[in-house]
Design an enzyme around this catalytic site. Sequence first.
Site, PDB file in Angstrom:
ATOM      1  N   GLY A  56     -19.559 -51.915 -18.173  1.00 20.62           N
ATOM      2  CA  GLY A  56     -18.307 -51.162 -18.140  1.00 20.62           C
ATOM      3  C   GLY A  56     -17.250 -51.854 -17.304  1.00 20.62           C
ATOM      4  O   GLY A  56     -17.545 -52.616 -16.383  1.00 20.62           O
ATOM      5  N   HIS A  59     -15.341 -52.666 -12.519  1.00 19.93           N
ATOM      6  CA  HIS A  59     -16.124 -53.338 -11.485  1.00 19.93           C
ATOM      7  C   HIS A  59     -15.494 -54.677 -11.089  1.00 19.93           C
ATOM      8  O   HIS A  59     -16.155 -55.504 -10.461  1.00 19.93           O
ATOM      9  CB  HIS A  59     -17.549 -53.583 -11.986  1.00 19.93           C
ATOM     10  CG  HIS A  59     -18.259 -52.347 -12.412  1.00 19.93           C
ATOM     11  ND1 HIS A  59     -18.412 -51.260 -11.587  1.00 19.93           N
ATOM     12  CD2 HIS A  59     -18.856 -52.019 -13.587  1.00 19.93           C
ATOM     13  CE1 HIS A  59     -19.079 -50.313 -12.234  1.00 19.93           C
ATOM     14  NE2 HIS A  59     -19.352 -50.747 -13.453  1.00 19.93           N
ATOM     15  N   LYS A 109     -27.276 -55.380 -16.166  1.00 26.36           N
ATOM     16  CA  LYS A 109     -27.566 -54.471 -15.064  1.00 26.36           C
ATOM     17  C   LYS A 109     -28.428 -53.313 -15.584  1.00 26.36           C
ATOM     18  O   LYS A 109     -28.251 -52.863 -16.723  1.00 26.36           O
ATOM     19  CB  LYS A 109     -26.280 -53.923 -14.442  1.00 26.36           C
ATOM     20  CG  LYS A 109     -25.384 -55.012 -13.848  1.00 26.36           C
ATOM     21  CD  LYS A 109     -24.214 -54.437 -13.075  1.00 26.36           C
ATOM     22  CE  LYS A 109     -23.320 -53.546 -13.912  1.00 26.36           C
ATOM     23  NZ  LYS A 109     -22.718 -54.254 -15.064  1.00 26.36           N
ATOM     24  N   ASP A 114     -26.436 -49.890 -20.903  1.00 26.02           N
ATOM     25  CA  ASP A 114     -26.397 -51.352 -20.982  1.00 26.02           C
ATOM     26  C   ASP A 114     -27.693 -51.893 -21.581  1.00 26.02           C
ATOM     27  O   ASP A 114     -27.682 -52.799 -22.427  1.00 26.02           O
ATOM     28  CB  ASP A 114     -26.179 -51.951 -19.590  1.00 26.02           C
ATOM     29  CG  ASP A 114     -24.750 -51.746 -19.094  1.00 26.02           C
ATOM     30  OD1 ASP A 114     -23.922 -51.242 -19.871  1.00 26.02           O
ATOM     31  OD2 ASP A 114     -24.474 -52.092 -17.930  1.00 26.02           O
ATOM     32  N   HIS A 221     -20.623 -46.431 -10.151  1.00 25.07           N
ATOM     33  CA  HIS A 221     -19.924 -45.679 -11.199  1.00 25.07           C
ATOM     34  C   HIS A 221     -19.398 -44.348 -10.675  1.00 25.07           C
ATOM     35  O   HIS A 221     -19.159 -43.422 -11.435  1.00 25.07           O
ATOM     36  CB  HIS A 221     -20.851 -45.427 -12.396  1.00 25.07           C
ATOM     37  CG  HIS A 221     -21.367 -46.681 -13.017  1.00 25.07           C
ATOM     38  ND1 HIS A 221     -22.616 -47.183 -12.763  1.00 25.07           N
ATOM     39  CD2 HIS A 221     -20.763 -47.556 -13.858  1.00 25.07           C
ATOM     40  CE1 HIS A 221     -22.775 -48.311 -13.432  1.00 25.07           C
ATOM     41  NE2 HIS A 221     -21.678 -48.562 -14.105  1.00 25.07           N
ATOM     42  N   ASP A 401       6.795 -47.806  14.689  1.00 27.49           N
ATOM     43  CA  ASP A 401       5.485 -47.201  14.499  1.00 27.49           C
ATOM     44  C   ASP A 401       5.060 -46.349  15.688  1.00 27.49           C
ATOM     45  O   ASP A 401       3.901 -45.966  15.800  1.00 27.49           O
ATOM     46  CB  ASP A 401       4.425 -48.273  14.220  1.00 27.49           C
ATOM     47  CG  ASP A 401       4.511 -49.430  15.209  1.00 27.49           C
ATOM     48  OD1 ASP A 401       5.220 -49.292  16.213  1.00 27.49           O
ATOM     49  OD2 ASP A 401       3.856 -50.454  14.966  1.00 27.49           O
ATOM     50  N   GLY A 486      13.904 -64.710  18.196  1.00 23.58           N
ATOM     51  CA  GLY A 486      13.860 -63.325  17.741  1.00 23.58           C
ATOM     52  C   GLY A 486      14.921 -62.997  16.710  1.00 23.58           C
ATOM     53  O   GLY A 486      14.855 -61.964  16.044  1.00 23.58           O
ATOM     54  N   ASP A 556      17.660 -47.194  21.536  1.00 18.98           N
ATOM     55  CA  ASP A 556      16.565 -48.085  21.194  1.00 18.98           C
ATOM     56  C   ASP A 556      15.544 -48.100  22.336  1.00 18.98           C
ATOM     57  O   ASP A 556      15.907 -48.330  23.504  1.00 18.98           O
ATOM     58  CB  ASP A 556      17.093 -49.501  20.968  1.00 18.98           C
ATOM     59  CG  ASP A 556      15.974 -50.486  20.685  1.00 18.98           C
ATOM     60  OD1 ASP A 556      15.404 -50.420  19.587  1.00 18.98           O
ATOM     61  OD2 ASP A 556      15.661 -51.286  21.595  1.00 18.98           O
TER      62      ASP A 556
END
EC number: 2.7.1.28
Length: 578
Positions: A56, A59, A109, A114, A221, A401, A486, A556
Amino acid sequence: MTSKKLVNSVAGCADDALAGLVACNPSLQLLQGHRVALRSDLDSLKGRVALLSGGGSGHEPAHAGFIGKGMLTGVIAGAVFTSPAVGSILAAIRAVAQAGTVGTLLIVKNYTGDRLNFGLAREQARAEGIPVEMVVVGDDSAFTVLKKAGRRGLCGTVLIHKVAGALAEAGVGLEEITDRVSMVTKAMGTLGVSLSSCSVPGSKPTFELSADEMELGLGIHGEAGVRRIKMATADEIVALMLDHMTSSSNVSHVPVQSGSSVVLMVNNLGGLSFLELGIIADATVRSLEGRGVKIARALVGTFMSALEMPGISLTLLLVDEPLLKLIDAETTASAWPNVAKVWVTGRKRSRTAPTEPLAAPDSTTAAGAASKQMVLVLERVCTTLLGLEEYLNALDRAAGDGDCGTTHSCAARAIQGWLKEGPPPASPAQLLSKLSFLLLEKMGGSSGALYGLFLTAAAQPLKAKTDLPAWSAAMDAGLEAMQKYGKAAPGDRTMLDSLWAAGQELQAWKSPGANLLQILTKAVKSAEAAAEATKSMEAGAGRASYISSARLDQPDPGAVAAAAILRAILEVLQSQGA
């Protein structure tokens, strides 16, 4: 609610994914009318054994990523988590047979669909006179009690592709390849663990886990595993997995013990970050070596996924030198990693850090007094920054952040720890250089780099002189370095705004008879005013430059921190009557 997927259509996603791989890889071709990918140089395989695999979709990179010289000849893909059609498997067998190969090995597999579909295609091909053999791979080490269906085929299948591919490339015959890889399948085991499920395009997640749970021993699966376990550290999870995989009480265990040599695969099931994958890899190597297991090779990456499942599987293959040579054999398969042909265990993993140049000692009484004053200044700066941690974090959440305060607190604690080790150098140039190295190593983030640049550059003019003009020149040098690397300028709403404003006032130190404290007081007030003025500035540099200016109604945080540092320095010098 169904999951979001970047697809054109649910029905066509498997076809589109395979087409994308072929479109970007000139060494592959699609077989018309079938969801089959083949090597584009099939004619070069005359007189050799062809290797076909598949299953399938979902994967990826398995299995089509492992097509290439030294690995698979072709792959037959089904829809997502669905076995491929018998007709397509048979078409692939015919295609490689007509190219002049002397036989075909199907690597399958161990899943019912399969086995049935590949098995039926094999029988039909054999009825047509095509020599075809089939190896069913079952490397799952999850089940402690033998199941009638046998062990599931998992990521270890990729190692079978590699071994079989090396043998086929060397011209070994079909029967011998079949026998040898069948033996290899019995010497390996795989176990998976996941933080949550995955979801087939157009569907909901296949199972649910609470926030403190993980699924152990799951397949590829989206099916649930053998048991649910509580969240734990990476080290603890890896230890649990290895215990389960190698326990002799587990009927599906892999017989790895102290002294064994193994190939290790750390496989991303699709949705785990590379950061977590590295942590798991480190934990696994340490745990195995702690058990006396020798790691010959370590493959870390995504080899056989389960769509976007955030989890990992560990595969252990027992190896000797002949088998290791097959693992090391060259391949052009795009998804096979470029692994060094060197043993992992026994290799030196660190290099001694370079020694720092020795600084000239400070031996005078004046140096001792200056050092004490420096300690007071640094202690006040640290106390100030620690007290501002939450406020700076709150300011930073609007445009970054939210860690500006945390970053500055890290710097403060690092300086405090350094001061406990002994008195700082009294030489201003040496002091600034030491602080620069400390902040670059311990502070982190762009702030650490900027302060490090500032202090490194500022130290240079102070090597020759330490009078007020030299300190003004030091400020100029630091500001120039910050702007050069910077890329910020005054007015860009950064920490530079506060420092630049102070630097302009400190130009007065270059005048004969300048008063240290009077000028420094003006500089601090200018820095504080500049920090407050950043409220109305539009960010031109840093992370805040990506945020709408309408949302930036606070000063800031970097500018506020810089002004606060200058204020702390001034207060100590005033109290000392400098």
